[in-house]
Design an enzyme around this catalytic site. Sequence first.
Site, PDB file in Angstrom:
ATOM      1  N   LEU A  35       0.838  -1.201   0.000  1.00 43.84           N
ATOM      2  CA  LEU A  35       0.000   0.000   0.000  1.00 43.84           C
ATOM      3  C   LEU A  35       0.874   1.254   0.000  1.00 43.84           C
ATOM      4  O   LEU A  35       0.618   2.205  -0.750  1.00 43.84           O
ATOM      5  CB  LEU A  35      -0.922  -0.015   1.219  1.00 43.84           C
ATOM      6  N   LYS A  42       2.384   1.818  -3.459  1.00 43.56           N
ATOM      7  CA  LYS A  42       1.412   2.369  -4.401  1.00 43.56           C
ATOM      8  C   LYS A  42       1.147   3.840  -4.121  1.00 43.56           C
ATOM      9  O   LYS A  42       1.007   4.662  -5.045  1.00 43.56           O
ATOM     10  CB  LYS A  42       0.098   1.577  -4.341  1.00 43.56           C
ATOM     11  N   GLU A  43       1.112   4.201  -2.845  1.00 44.78           N
ATOM     12  CA  GLU A  43       0.805   5.578  -2.483  1.00 44.78           C
ATOM     13  C   GLU A  43       1.959   6.525  -2.799  1.00 44.78           C
ATOM     14  O   GLU A  43       1.743   7.638  -3.283  1.00 44.78           O
ATOM     15  CB  GLU A  43       0.467   5.662  -0.983  1.00 44.78           C
ATOM     16  N   SER A  44       3.204   6.124  -2.500  1.00 43.55           N
ATOM     17  CA  SER A  44       4.306   7.092  -2.560  1.00 43.55           C
ATOM     18  C   SER A  44       5.587   6.573  -3.179  1.00 43.55           C
ATOM     19  O   SER A  44       6.568   7.314  -3.260  1.00 43.55           O
ATOM     20  CB  SER A  44       4.639   7.547  -1.136  1.00 43.55           C
TER      21      SER A  44
END
Length: 467
Positions: free
Chosen positions: A301, A304-306
Site C-alpha cells: 500500500l 502504491k501511495e508514494s
Amino acid sequence: MRIFPPFSALVFCGLLLAACNSHEKPAPPPDKTDELVVITVNSPDTYYENSDGSYAGLEFDLVTEFANELGVGVKFKVMPRLSQALLALENPQGHFAAGLNITDKHGSGARFGTVYQRTQPQVAYNTDYPKPKNIQDLAGRSIEIAAGTSHAERLNEVKQQVPGLKWNEVDIPAEELLAKLAEGKIDYAIADSTQINLAKNFYPNLRTAFNLGEETGKAWAFSPNADPELLEKAQKFFKRIEQDGTLKRLLDRYYGHIQRLDQMDVGGILEKMRTTLPDLRDHFHHAEELTGIDWRLIAALAYKESHWDRLATSPTNVRGIMMLTESTADRMKVTDRLDARQSILAGARYLLLLKEMLPPRIAEPDRTWIALAAYNLGYGHVEDARILAQRLGSSPDSWVDLKKILPLLSRSEYFVNLKHGYARGGEAVILTESVRTYHDILLRYERAYSRNFAATEAIGPLHRSRN
C-alpha cells in the site's frame, strides 16, 4: 458454460502418456470412504503453500468447496510435474485430476467435466531481445515448452509451414520455464496466458509476442471408470457456483488483478526493494506488530501511495509514505506526516480501523480489498458504493462486484441519489488492484515477519504508541 460429454474426443493436456487401462479399479466413491482424492500439480495457478504455511490456489479452493458440498474430507495428491499427474490419472490414483488443460482435437479415455476457465496458449519472449513478429521468426531459435501440455501438438501443426521450427519439451513447471526465459537461458517459451501474466509481475522483461492457436479450457478430468454419479455431482456443482457467483469470485481472487501493472511498474518496485525497502523494513514490521496486518501488504500500500518516498506530497496536501490527509493524521495522532515511522504506523492502524468498520459478514480477502478502496476513497463513499450495489442487484460484500460499481460514483445519474455524492471510484479500484499485485511481488521475494509478541498485544487501542 460448456459441458463436455463423458467420452468426448478430447485430450488431457494434449497427451495421455499411455492408453488408460479399462480394467483398473476406480477409487471408491467419496461417500463410502468420506474422502475425496484429487490429483493436482504444485504451481502458483493451481495449488501451492502460501506465506503463512496454509494452502491456496484456484484448484485448492474449488476442490475444497466441492468436498464441503459433498460432506466429505479431501486429500490432495500433489505432483511436482504435469507428466506425473497424467500418470497418476491413468492408474488411477484419485477420483479426478484438477488444474490441467484440455483440447478438443484428439481422442483419449479421460472423461471431462465442466470447463470453468479459458486460457490462451502464447509465445513469450525476453524484452532484452527483439520481439518475434510471427511463427516464422521462431525458426532456428531455442524454444521450450512444458512436457505433457498440448503446446507440442500446436507446434507440430505449424511445423509443416515452418520446417526450421524446433523445440524442447522439458519436465519442469511453467513457472520455472518462464524464469529461464527471463534469465536469457532460452530464446522463447510457450505457456498459457494466465501463467505468463502471473510471471510478468515477477520478471519485468517478460512479454507476450503472439497467440499460438485457439483458446483451451480447464476442466476436471476423470478416469474412464469414474463413478458416473460423481461426475454428475461435479457438473451440478459447477452449475451452482457459476449461478451464485462463487466461481466469478474465485477467478477474480487469483487472476482479477494480475494485468494491472506494466513493465515499468514491476521494474520499479523490484529496484526499490533493493535500494529503499531495507531502511523501512523495521517500520513495516512494527506496523504488523501493532495491527496484525501482514507487513508486506502495508508495504505494498505504501509503495502504491508514494513509491516509499518519505517526502511525497500531492497537490491536495496529502503527504508522506502512506499519503495521509491532515484529518487522518490528526485522527491517528501523527505529529509529522513526513516522518516515515509515524506515517507507516498510522497508515497501518487506519487500514485496520477501516477493516473493523466493515460488517462482520464480509469475509477475507474481500474484506481487505474493500478496506483498501476505503483507504483511497473514504469509508463513506465505499458505503455509498455498497448501497448502490444492492440497488443494482449486485453483492455489496463481494469485491468482484463492488469494483464494477465504484466507478459509477463519478456518474451523475448515480451519485445524486447517494449520501456522499460524487467520487472518483475508479481510482480506488486502480489502487486496490495495484496493491494486490505489489503484495504478490513482496510475498514472493520478502520473508514473513516472525512476531514474538503476545497475541493479546498485537492490536491494542488505536491511539496506542510504542517507544
